[in-house]
Design a protein around this motif. Structure first.
Motif, short mmCIF file in Angstrom:
data_model
loop_
_atom_site.label_atom_id
_atom_site.label_comp_id
_atom_site.label_asym_id
_atom_site.label_seq_id
_atom_site.Cartn_x
_atom_site.Cartn_y
_atom_site.Cartn_z
N GLN A 275 -5.65 17.20 -58.98
CA GLN A 275 -6.49 18.39 -59.14
C GLN A 275 -5.61 19.63 -59.05
O GLN A 275 -4.73 19.70 -58.19
CB GLN A 275 -7.57 18.42 -58.05
N ALA A 276 -5.87 20.55 -59.97
CA ALA A 276 -5.11 21.80 -59.96
C ALA A 276 -6.06 22.92 -60.38
O ALA A 276 -6.62 22.87 -61.48
CB ALA A 276 -3.94 21.70 -60.96
N ASP A 277 -6.26 23.87 -59.50
CA ASP A 277 -7.15 25.01 -59.77
C ASP A 277 -8.53 24.56 -60.23
O ASP A 277 -9.07 25.08 -61.21
CB ASP A 277 -6.53 25.94 -60.83
N GLY A 278 -9.06 23.56 -59.57
CA GLY A 278 -10.41 23.10 -59.90
C GLY A 278 -10.48 22.31 -61.19
O GLY A 278 -11.58 22.03 -61.69
N ARG A 279 -9.35 21.91 -61.73
CA ARG A 279 -9.35 21.10 -62.96
C ARG A 279 -8.64 19.78 -62.70
O ARG A 279 -7.92 19.63 -61.70
CB ARG A 279 -8.66 21.87 -64.10
N ALA A 280 -8.86 18.83 -63.58
CA ALA A 280 -8.29 17.50 -63.40
C ALA A 280 -7.13 17.29 -64.37
O ALA A 280 -7.25 17.58 -65.56
CB ALA A 280 -9.36 16.44 -63.64
N VAL A 281 -6.04 16.78 -63.84
CA VAL A 281 -4.88 16.47 -64.68
C VAL A 281 -4.68 14.96 -64.66
O VAL A 281 -4.40 14.38 -63.60
CB VAL A 281 -3.61 17.18 -64.17
N LEU A 282 -4.85 14.33 -65.81
CA LEU A 282 -4.63 12.89 -65.89
C LEU A 282 -3.14 12.61 -66.07
O LEU A 282 -2.49 13.22 -66.93
CB LEU A 282 -5.39 12.30 -67.09
N VAL A 283 -2.63 11.70 -65.25
CA VAL A 283 -1.22 11.33 -65.33
C VAL A 283 -1.15 9.86 -65.72
O VAL A 283 -1.82 9.02 -65.12
CB VAL A 283 -0.52 11.54 -63.97
N GLY A 284 -0.36 9.58 -66.76
CA GLY A 284 -0.26 8.21 -67.24
C GLY A 284 0.75 7.40 -66.45
O GLY A 284 1.57 7.95 -65.71
#
Ligand code: FAD
Length: 443
Positions: A275-284
């Motif tokens: 999570q970054a600044d209320g957003r989701a970052v998908l990491v493969g």
């Protein structure tokens, strides 16, 4: 035990159909449904349009039960889930009356006085069915047979490519949904970045809805992450699919990608959701990252809930968690053709006598279940419970091919995924109904 009801778990399309078949054979059904109304799971995806046409969505015994009520079978068009309920499932549940009990979640099924270990007199004992309501009140009732039609809707697969929640997936739950977006309620996605994870029919639907939302709301961005490489089967069977609307779903998604409306990320296996600044970052798993998303739509399939069957003796395929004989025909590691022959009571029977898994649940983790399959299953299963072994053994259905041979199991192999391995439909044995789908209902 002949005074006891046959308990049906779930008032979805298949549970209700099972009840109609039981009534027709003079057996008393009791349908236990965890939700507040009929087809509670379908209601949750009520905005999604089915790819099956009306005649493929109604069961024949149910039509016969409904006919005297003045109900008429819809004959054309493709309903949404909500229309399926309104036009057929709710009237069917109403016709079954108090044989359908709501707010009744089955929490366990066993044999009276026998846990799973005990052999002695097992088959002579009724089933005990433990039920709990929303307030937590428990009750217990007895049954002569149990038909588990509880579906798989309440057990969606996670985004994690290894089948376990990705690191951080649970913590990011508020940014994730397993619902297909609804263009009439665009708030969550309009003007925002949405990532769709998964590659089946629901993902195709999601892409379609999001593209419609993007057309009305500038600034909407769509990324689509799939585990597989792009190959012939990635977008479904297209024109080779014997259900045209199912084939069209994937083709619309393909066009959305080709037009640039959707960014497709292939070979992506989600390992972590940060999570970054209320957003989701998908990491493969390979370290790649998808641009931060306001919302992640996880449509990676479903798995059955076997927890409440733990005191019963089951013979399930170790891969799919489906009855073993069916699994051999629907395992996407082998093919995804959809033309399943194993649909009868003999294929569904378990070491525990008079227990059957039917409907969506009978396919375990496989994605190719059709309502038609389930209606044939419950016809045969109820015939077996009623002792009509000739009817139980009959096959009254040939399923339409998907036109796709490789499913989730072959996502690494562009040669194996897709192609022409689907076998042609078998020739019709004389005297049996063999056609694509089923005979039109005669309401
Ligand atoms: C979005 C979507 C689109 C689909 N489109 C098509 C299509 O076009 N054509 C087609 O043929 N098929 C389609 N399917 C597949 C399938 O036909 C449907 O999923 C269908 O609803 C399955 O019926 P079911 O009765 O087996 O399960 P469900 O509809 O899931 O019903 C199971 C019921 O059991 C209840 N339940 C669950 N656990 C318990 C418990 N422990 N105790 C009591 N009750 C419980 C649930 O609340 C639910 O009401 C689609 C599926 C989805 C998800």
């Amino acid at each position: 035990m002949s005074d006891l009801p046959v308990v049906v778990i779930g008032a979805g399309p298949q549970g209700l159909a099972a009840a109609a078949h039981l009534l027709e054979r003079g057996l008393e059904p009791l349908v236990l449904e965890s939700g507040a109304g009929p087809a509670a799971a379908v209601a949750e995806w009520g905005h999604v349009r089915l790819f099956s046409a009306w005649p493929e969505l109604v069961d024949t015994a149910s039509v016969r039960l409904l006919a005297p009520t003045g109900w008429t079978a819809p004959t054309t068009g493709y309903p949404t889930g909500a229309q399926w309920i309104e036009g057929y499932l709710a009237p069917l549940a109403a016709a079954l009356g108090d044989r359908v009990r709501y707010d009744a979640r089955v929490s366990g099924v066993s044999r009276k006085g026998r846990d799973r270990l005990v052999d002695a007199g097992r088959a002579d004992q009724p089933f005990t069915v433990h039920v709990v309501d929303a307030a937590g009140n428990e009750s217990r009732l007895e049954a002569r047979a149990v038909i588990d039609a509880s579906g798989t809707w309440r057990r969606p697969n996670p985004a994690g490519a290894d089948g376990l929640p990705a690191l951080g997936e649970s913590a990011a739950a508020s940014l994730l949904t397993s619902q297909v977006p609804d263009r009439t309620r665009p708030e969550r996605h309009a003007g925002r970045h949405t990532v769709v994870v998964g590659s089946g029919d629901s993902a195709f639907n999601a892409i379609h809805e999001l593209v419609r939302i993007a057309a009305d709301h500038p600034g909407t961005r769509i990324t689509w992450a799939i585990r597989r490489v792009v190959s012939e089967g990635t977008f479904g069977g297209g024109a080779a699919d014997q259900l045209p609307e199912r084939g069209a779903l994937g083709q619309r998604a393909r066009k959305a990608v080709e037009s640039g409306a959707v960014d497709l990320v292939t070979g992506f296996r989600t390992a972590e959701i940060r999570q970054a600044d209320g957003r989701a970052v998908l990491v493969g798993e390979d370290g790649r990252e998808v641009a931060p998303a306001d919302s992640v739509v996880v449509l990676t399939g479903f798995r059955p809930d076997l927890s409440f069957l733990s005191e019963l003796r089951l013979d399930l395929d170790p891969t799919l968690e489906a009855p073993r004989r069916i699994a051999a025909e629907i395992d996407p590691n082998i093919h995804s053709c959809g033309s399943v022959q194993a649909t009868g009571a003999a294929d569904l029977a378990q070491p525990e006598p008079d227990l059957y898994l039917v409907g969506m649940k009978s396919y375990g983790r496989a994605p190719t279940f059709l309502a038609l399959t389930g209606y044939e299953q419950v016809r045969s299963v109820v015939a077996a419970i009623a002792g009509d072994h000739e009817a139980a053994a009959r096959v009254e259905l040939v399923l339409p091919d998907t036109g796709v041979c490789g499913g989730a199991g072959v996502f690494d192999d562009p040669e194996g995924a897709g192609g022409g391995c689907c076998a042609p439909a078998p020739a019709a044995p004389s005297g049996e109904l063999l056609e694509i789908g089923r005979a039109p209902v005669d309401a």
